[in-house]
Design a protein around this motif. Structure first.
Motif, PDB file in Angstrom:
ATOM      1  N   LEU A  72      66.668  38.078  28.861  1.00 36.03           N
ATOM      2  CA  LEU A  72      66.094  37.028  29.710  1.00 36.03           C
ATOM      3  C   LEU A  72      64.830  37.521  30.424  1.00 36.03           C
ATOM      4  CD1 LEU A  72      69.076  35.199  31.429  1.00 36.03           C
ATOM      5  CD2 LEU A  72      67.277  34.169  30.050  1.00 36.03           C
ATOM      6  N   GLU A  73      64.861  38.759  30.813  1.00 35.65           N
ATOM      7  CA  GLU A  73      63.714  39.338  31.518  1.00 35.65           C
ATOM      8  C   GLU A  73      62.452  39.329  30.655  1.00 35.65           C
ATOM      9  OE1 GLU A  73      62.806  43.778  32.958  1.00 35.65           O
ATOM     10  OE2 GLU A  73      64.648  42.923  33.798  1.00 35.65           O
ATOM     11  N   LYS A  74      62.610  39.591  29.369  1.00 37.21           N
ATOM     12  CA  LYS A  74      61.458  39.707  28.470  1.00 37.21           C
ATOM     13  C   LYS A  74      61.079  38.399  27.771  1.00 37.21           C
ATOM     14  CE  LYS A  74      61.014  44.376  28.294  1.00 37.21           C
ATOM     15  NZ  LYS A  74      59.926  45.243  27.992  1.00 37.21           N
ATOM     16  N   ALA A  75      62.030  37.471  27.682  1.00 41.73           N
ATOM     17  CA  ALA A  75      61.783  36.230  26.941  1.00 41.73           C
ATOM     18  C   ALA A  75      60.871  35.294  27.718  1.00 41.73           C
ATOM     19  CB  ALA A  75      63.111  35.532  26.655  1.00 41.73           C
ATOM     20  N   ASP A  76      60.098  34.504  26.992  1.00 47.49           N
ATOM     21  CA  ASP A  76      59.341  33.422  27.639  1.00 47.49           C
ATOM     22  C   ASP A  76      59.999  32.072  27.355  1.00 47.49           C
ATOM     23  OD1 ASP A  76      58.451  32.581  25.053  1.00 47.49           O
ATOM     24  OD2 ASP A  76      56.671  33.821  25.214  1.00 47.49           O
ATOM     25  N   THR A  77      60.857  32.035  26.336  1.00 45.81           N
ATOM     26  CA  THR A  77      61.518  30.792  25.941  1.00 45.81           C
ATOM     27  C   THR A  77      62.996  31.047  25.658  1.00 45.81           C
ATOM     28  OG1 THR A  77      59.459  30.048  24.910  1.00 45.81           O
ATOM     29  CG2 THR A  77      61.475  28.879  24.280  1.00 45.81           C
ATOM     30  N   VAL A  78      63.825  30.155  26.181  1.00 41.62           N
ATOM     31  CA  VAL A  78      65.260  30.203  25.917  1.00 41.62           C
ATOM     32  C   VAL A  78      65.649  28.900  25.239  1.00 41.62           C
ATOM     33  CG1 VAL A  78      67.578  30.360  26.909  1.00 41.62           C
ATOM     34  CG2 VAL A  78      65.679  31.613  27.978  1.00 41.62           C
ATOM     35  N   ILE A  79      66.335  29.010  24.133  1.00 34.74           N
ATOM     36  CA  ILE A  79      66.861  27.830  23.461  1.00 34.74           C
ATOM     37  C   ILE A  79      68.381  27.949  23.503  1.00 34.74           C
ATOM     38  CG2 ILE A  79      66.959  26.508  21.318  1.00 34.74           C
ATOM     39  CD1 ILE A  79      64.135  27.725  20.705  1.00 34.74           C
ATOM     40  N   TRP A  80      68.982  27.029  24.223  1.00 34.73           N
ATOM     41  CA  TRP A  80      70.426  27.020  24.395  1.00 34.73           C
ATOM     42  C   TRP A  80      70.994  25.929  23.503  1.00 34.73           C
ATOM     43  CZ3 TRP A  80      73.213  26.178  29.750  1.00 34.73           C
ATOM     44  CH2 TRP A  80      74.575  26.349  29.574  1.00 34.73           C
ATOM     45  N   ILE A  81      71.703  26.338  22.470  1.00 32.60           N
ATOM     46  CA  ILE A  81      72.330  25.377  21.570  1.00 32.60           C
ATOM     47  C   ILE A  81      73.743  25.148  22.105  1.00 32.60           C
ATOM     48  CG2 ILE A  81      72.975  24.855  19.198  1.00 32.60           C
ATOM     49  CD1 ILE A  81      70.672  26.625  18.312  1.00 32.60           C
ATOM     50  N   ASP A  82      74.016  23.904  22.507  1.00 27.65           N
ATOM     51  CA  ASP A  82      75.217  23.602  23.271  1.00 27.65           C
ATOM     52  C   ASP A  82      75.939  22.351  22.763  1.00 27.65           C
ATOM     53  OD1 ASP A  82      77.038  24.036  25.357  1.00 27.65           O
ATOM     54  OD2 ASP A  82      75.893  22.766  26.731  1.00 27.65           O
ATOM     55  N   PRO A  83      76.404  22.382  21.499  1.00 26.78           N
ATOM     56  CA  PRO A  83      77.138  21.219  20.988  1.00 26.78           C
ATOM     57  C   PRO A  83      78.569  21.189  21.533  1.00 26.78           C
ATOM     58  CG  PRO A  83      77.117  22.933  19.337  1.00 26.78           C
ATOM     59  CD  PRO A  83      76.272  23.432  20.493  1.00 26.78           C
ATOM     60  N   PRO A  84      79.270  20.093  21.344  1.00 25.85           N
ATOM     61  CA  PRO A  84      80.677  20.023  21.766  1.00 25.85           C
ATOM     62  C   PRO A  84      81.514  21.105  21.076  1.00 25.85           C
ATOM     63  CG  PRO A  84      79.853  17.850  21.149  1.00 25.85           C
ATOM     64  CD  PRO A  84      78.805  18.841  20.744  1.00 25.85           C
ATOM     65  N   ARG A  85      82.575  21.504  21.733  1.00 29.76           N
ATOM     66  CA  ARG A  85      83.396  22.592  21.197  1.00 29.76           C
ATOM     67  C   ARG A  85      84.054  22.234  19.871  1.00 29.76           C
ATOM     68  NH1 ARG A  85      88.313  23.164  25.531  1.00 29.76           N
ATOM     69  NH2 ARG A  85      89.176  21.080  25.307  1.00 29.76           N
ATOM     70  N   LYS A  86      84.331  20.961  19.630  1.00 30.76           N
ATOM     71  CA  LYS A  86      84.909  20.562  18.336  1.00 30.76           C
ATOM     72  C   LYS A  86      83.940  20.882  17.201  1.00 30.76           C
ATOM     73  CE  LYS A  86      87.735  16.807  20.140  1.00 30.76           C
ATOM     74  NZ  LYS A  86      87.906  15.360  20.209  1.00 30.76           N
ATOM     75  N   VAL A  87      82.660  20.686  17.458  1.00 33.52           N
ATOM     76  CA  VAL A  87      81.631  20.999  16.456  1.00 33.52           C
ATOM     77  C   VAL A  87      81.621  22.499  16.192  1.00 33.52           C
ATOM     78  CG1 VAL A  87      79.144  21.008  16.010  1.00 33.52           C
ATOM     79  CG2 VAL A  87      80.223  18.984  17.011  1.00 33.52           C
ATOM     80  N   CYS A  88      81.655  23.288  17.245  1.00 28.01           N
ATOM     81  CA  CYS A  88      81.645  24.752  17.094  1.00 28.01           C
ATOM     82  C   CYS A  88      82.873  25.233  16.331  1.00 28.01           C
ATOM     83  CB  CYS A  88      81.573  25.430  18.457  1.00 28.01           C
ATOM     84  SG  CYS A  88      80.044  25.083  19.351  1.00 28.01           S
TER      85      CYS A  88
END
Length: 177
Positions: A76-92
């Motif tokens: 997190l300290e070094k990143a400029d972009t965070v992409i959080w993929i957050d589908p429903p748990r049934k999908v996972c």
């Protein structure tokens, strides 16, 4: 968007998304599972794991796929972009089951050679309970970093396709100038 981390539950689609994004922006993708696991599902020493991540993050640009909460702060300290993929748990859950059956008795491309795909009850419970057990801490860490990062939350396959299409359009538009 030069230093990107892609996070989310197992089965969220992090690796698939990261590979597609990497191809679109012509950037190498680093999978934390490949950095963390040695052949035969042997865990790498923490200091060595951190050193490997730092080696990657010392480059001018990168895409890193994976959570590993104990070292997320470093990324997190070094990143400029965070992409959080957050589908429903049934999908996972569906995706980890599908991944297991598609890759049974072999090593996935985003995994260390010698780590054949496996699935056990503990992992299934981990995925099912990710939103309850891991997501709040992840959200807290992102909230603290939000002032200095661009954060994208992707909650569905449609969101993922839209995001990637927007990247493609922006790249094509900039190449026309």
């Amino acid at each position: 968007m030069k230093r990107v981390i892609v996070i989310g539950s197992p089965g969220a689609g992090k690796s698939t998304f990261s590979k597609r994004l990497g191809r679109l922006v012509n950037e190498e993708v680093y999978h934390l599972d490949q950095l963390f696991w040695l052949p035969g599902w042997v865990m790498r020493e923490r200091d060595e794991f951190i050193a490997l991540q730092e080696e990657v993050m010392n480059q001018a640009s990168w895409i890193i796929d994976g959570n590993y909460g104990g070292t997320l702060g470093v990324r997190l300290e070094k990143a400029d972009t965070v992409i959080w993929i957050d589908p429903p748990r049934k999908v996972c859950l569906y995706r980890i089951l599908k991944r297991y059956f598609l890759n049974r008795n072999q090593t996935r491309p985003d995994m260390t050679e010698g780590c054949e795909e496996k699935l056990d009850w503990e992992f299934i419970k981990y995925v099912w309970n990710f939103r309850r057990d891991k997501r709040p801490k992840l959200n807290e860490q992102l909230h603290k970093a939000a002032r200095h990062k661009t954060i994208h939350v992707i909650e569905s396959s449609k969101d993922m396709e839209r995001f990637l299409e927007n990247i493609k359009i922006k790249r094509e538009g900039s190449s026309l100038l």
